[in-house]
Design a protein around this motif. Sequence first.
Motif, PDB file in Angstrom:
ATOM      1  N   UNK A   1     -79.993  67.787   5.125  1.00 42.26           N
ATOM      2  CA  UNK A   1     -80.466  67.640   6.500  1.00 42.26           C
ATOM      3  C   UNK A   1     -80.177  66.236   7.024  1.00 42.26           C
ATOM      4  N   UNK A   2     -80.290  65.231   6.146  1.00 38.97           N
ATOM      5  CA  UNK A   2     -80.033  63.845   6.541  1.00 38.97           C
ATOM      6  C   UNK A   2     -78.566  63.449   6.374  1.00 38.97           C
ATOM      7  N   UNK A   3     -77.719  64.376   5.898  1.00 33.69           N
ATOM      8  CA  UNK A   3     -76.289  64.135   5.696  1.00 33.69           C
ATOM      9  C   UNK A   3     -76.038  62.965   4.734  1.00 33.69           C
ATOM     10  N   UNK A   4     -76.746  62.985   3.613  1.00 34.22           N
ATOM     11  CA  UNK A   4     -76.562  61.965   2.586  1.00 34.22           C
ATOM     12  C   UNK A   4     -76.383  62.598   1.207  1.00 34.22           C
ATOM     13  N   UNK A   5     -76.175  63.908   1.161  1.00 30.98           N
ATOM     14  CA  UNK A   5     -76.095  64.612  -0.130  1.00 30.98           C
ATOM     15  C   UNK A   5     -74.837  64.266  -0.913  1.00 30.98           C
ATOM     16  N   UNK A   6     -73.876  63.597  -0.280  1.00 31.84           N
ATOM     17  CA  UNK A   6     -72.629  63.251  -0.973  1.00 31.84           C
ATOM     18  C   UNK A   6     -72.697  61.913  -1.689  1.00 31.84           C
ATOM     19  N   UNK A   7     -73.784  61.192  -1.579  1.00 29.72           N
ATOM     20  CA  UNK A   7     -73.890  59.860  -2.168  1.00 29.72           C
ATOM     21  C   UNK A   7     -74.361  59.948  -3.611  1.00 29.72           C
ATOM     22  N   UNK A   8     -73.752  59.181  -4.525  1.00 28.34           N
ATOM     23  CA  UNK A   8     -74.096  59.274  -5.958  1.00 28.34           C
ATOM     24  C   UNK A   8     -75.550  58.956  -6.266  1.00 28.34           C
ATOM     25  N   UNK A   9     -76.201  58.169  -5.432  1.00 34.49           N
ATOM     26  CA  UNK A   9     -77.556  57.732  -5.713  1.00 34.49           C
ATOM     27  C   UNK A   9     -78.545  58.892  -5.733  1.00 34.49           C
ATOM     28  N   UNK A  10     -78.183  60.028  -5.141  1.00 32.40           N
ATOM     29  CA  UNK A  10     -79.103  61.152  -5.058  1.00 32.40           C
ATOM     30  C   UNK A  10     -78.902  62.179  -6.165  1.00 32.40           C
ATOM     31  N   UNK A  11     -78.254  61.776  -7.235  1.00 36.18           N
ATOM     32  CA  UNK A  11     -78.217  62.607  -8.431  1.00 36.18           C
ATOM     33  C   UNK A  11     -76.989  63.474  -8.560  1.00 36.18           C
ATOM     34  N   UNK A  12     -77.031  64.333  -9.596  1.00 32.11           N
ATOM     35  CA  UNK A  12     -75.878  65.148  -9.962  1.00 32.11           C
ATOM     36  C   UNK A  12     -75.888  66.525  -9.305  1.00 32.11           C
ATOM     37  N   UNK A  13     -77.073  67.029  -8.962  1.00 27.00           N
ATOM     38  CA  UNK A  13     -77.164  68.385  -8.428  1.00 27.00           C
ATOM     39  C   UNK A  13     -77.021  68.360  -6.902  1.00 27.00           C
ATOM     40  N   UNK A  14     -76.237  69.298  -6.388  1.00 26.57           N
ATOM     41  CA  UNK A  14     -75.974  69.331  -4.952  1.00 26.57           C
ATOM     42  C   UNK A  14     -76.253  70.710  -4.398  1.00 26.57           C
TER      43      UNK A  14
ATOM     44  N   UNK B   1     -67.937  62.862 -13.094  1.00 22.86           N
ATOM     45  CA  UNK B   1     -67.960  61.509 -12.511  1.00 22.86           C
ATOM     46  C   UNK B   1     -66.924  61.276 -11.415  1.00 22.86           C
ATOM     47  N   UNK B   2     -65.704  61.803 -11.583  1.00 18.85           N
ATOM     48  CA  UNK B   2     -64.667  61.533 -10.575  1.00 18.85           C
ATOM     49  C   UNK B   2     -65.064  62.109  -9.220  1.00 18.85           C
ATOM     50  N   UNK B   3     -65.580  63.336  -9.220  1.00 18.82           N
ATOM     51  CA  UNK B   3     -66.029  63.932  -7.962  1.00 18.82           C
ATOM     52  C   UNK B   3     -67.227  63.180  -7.396  1.00 18.82           C
ATOM     53  N   UNK B   4     -68.117  62.784  -8.264  1.00 22.57           N
ATOM     54  CA  UNK B   4     -69.354  62.142  -7.826  1.00 22.57           C
ATOM     55  C   UNK B   4     -69.112  60.771  -7.208  1.00 22.57           C
ATOM     56  N   UNK B   5     -68.209  59.977  -7.800  1.00 27.99           N
ATOM     57  CA  UNK B   5     -68.037  58.590  -7.373  1.00 27.99           C
ATOM     58  C   UNK B   5     -66.800  58.347  -6.506  1.00 27.99           C
ATOM     59  N   UNK B   6     -65.780  59.212  -6.609  1.00 28.48           N
ATOM     60  CA  UNK B   6     -64.525  58.974  -5.894  1.00 28.48           C
ATOM     61  C   UNK B   6     -64.277  60.010  -4.806  1.00 28.48           C
ATOM     62  N   UNK B   7     -64.526  61.272  -5.097  1.00 27.80           N
ATOM     63  CA  UNK B   7     -64.130  62.358  -4.202  1.00 27.80           C
ATOM     64  C   UNK B   7     -65.073  62.526  -3.018  1.00 27.80           C
TER      65      UNK B   7
END
Length: 406
Positions: free
Chosen positions: A113-126, A201-207
């Motif tokens: 809802x806040x459009x921040x789900x792509x940031x690594x700080x919010x964990x591994x599950x999306x 990790x590559x998707x989480x931090x780079x992609x």
Amino acid sequence: MKNTEYAERLLESGFLIDYITTSIVAIQIFFVIGGLLLTVTVMDDLGGKSYFERGYFKTRILNRLIRIIPVYFFFLLISVVGDDFPGVQVGAVGYKSLIQERAICRKKWWTNVLFIDNLPVFGDEHCSSQGWYLAADLQLFLATLVLLAVICKYPKRPDIVLWLSGVVGIAIPAAIVYYLGLESSLPVKLSDVQFMFMNQPWHKFVYMPGYSNWDSYMAGVVVGYLYHQHKHNKLNLDDSWLYKLAKKARLPLLALAYLPTFIFYRYEIPRPSWLTTTHAILYRNAGVIAVSITFIECFRNPPGRVRNFLTSSPMISLGKLSYSVYVLHVPVTRLVLNWFPPMIELSLRDGLWMLPSLAVVSYLAAVLVYICIELPASLVLKHYILRVLRRCAVVVVREKKCYDGR
């Protein structure tokens, strides 16, 4: 899968590895287009002025949210309650494709809802895995508005701002790859597939992060700025040695970026190393450079058959459905997967007919979504919100006049 060894044999092919890893270029093209369209629109709205009208950015941001929120939030809700709909019986594969995502969405819905789900700080599950792109694109949209405001304020040296922003965009993903010891390209190992959008990790931090895709968006900004300069006869690229060099170098750069990718999977090349970092820079930017030059050549030359076809009525109609297709294609795919038996035997031929079939089903569903949700919601929200903004503007002007009079 019953025949996992078949997939393992396929991924021993250097050609197939190179082919799969080039898929990232499609995502980068969309970011380039986003930066291009935003820059062209803002520069045209500016109309040669050195300042923006009061409330301009607020209106642009609101229009953006009105455009993307109704359909996105509707299918976000579907991800939470989809398996409870009548007639949806969860199968063995459906448990992983529907129930697991439902559990994640009930915990992490607020990041979408806040459009921040792509940031690594919010964990591994999306939740709603396709939502990462909307979050990244909105973040880049907001950052670019700030950048264009800076260019507007300092109109004499836009080249410095654009060059500095481009260098930063290239450096960010390269630094992440180097310091975290990640792959230089999209991971294609079978062990990565299940967790592609979770703890890989590559998707989480780079992609997925918006800041990692700043290079692609910035390329679009540069193309948009050059288009604006060309349109007003302030630029002649025929005299630019840098542009001539880029045109000649694009094919060699594409070859260096994508042909050697299989080597990094077939041989144990140390990570981190300057070799992987250099390849990461080429891999992330060669396709962007080639696409950007193609767009520049489009506005410098008269339309040909391809461009006339792309601007035809059928293609424009498909373009209007593209946003709904993007948001709903993952839920559609999950529902289709739910009907699969627990163990299936796949072949390359199956994939070749399944993907077009899913595309056709997604576009048919998008027609209903566009007519019933996207179009009416957009019209109603624009009418209501923009009317409120106009009333607020009138009140502000009246209050200012009263104050000046006193």
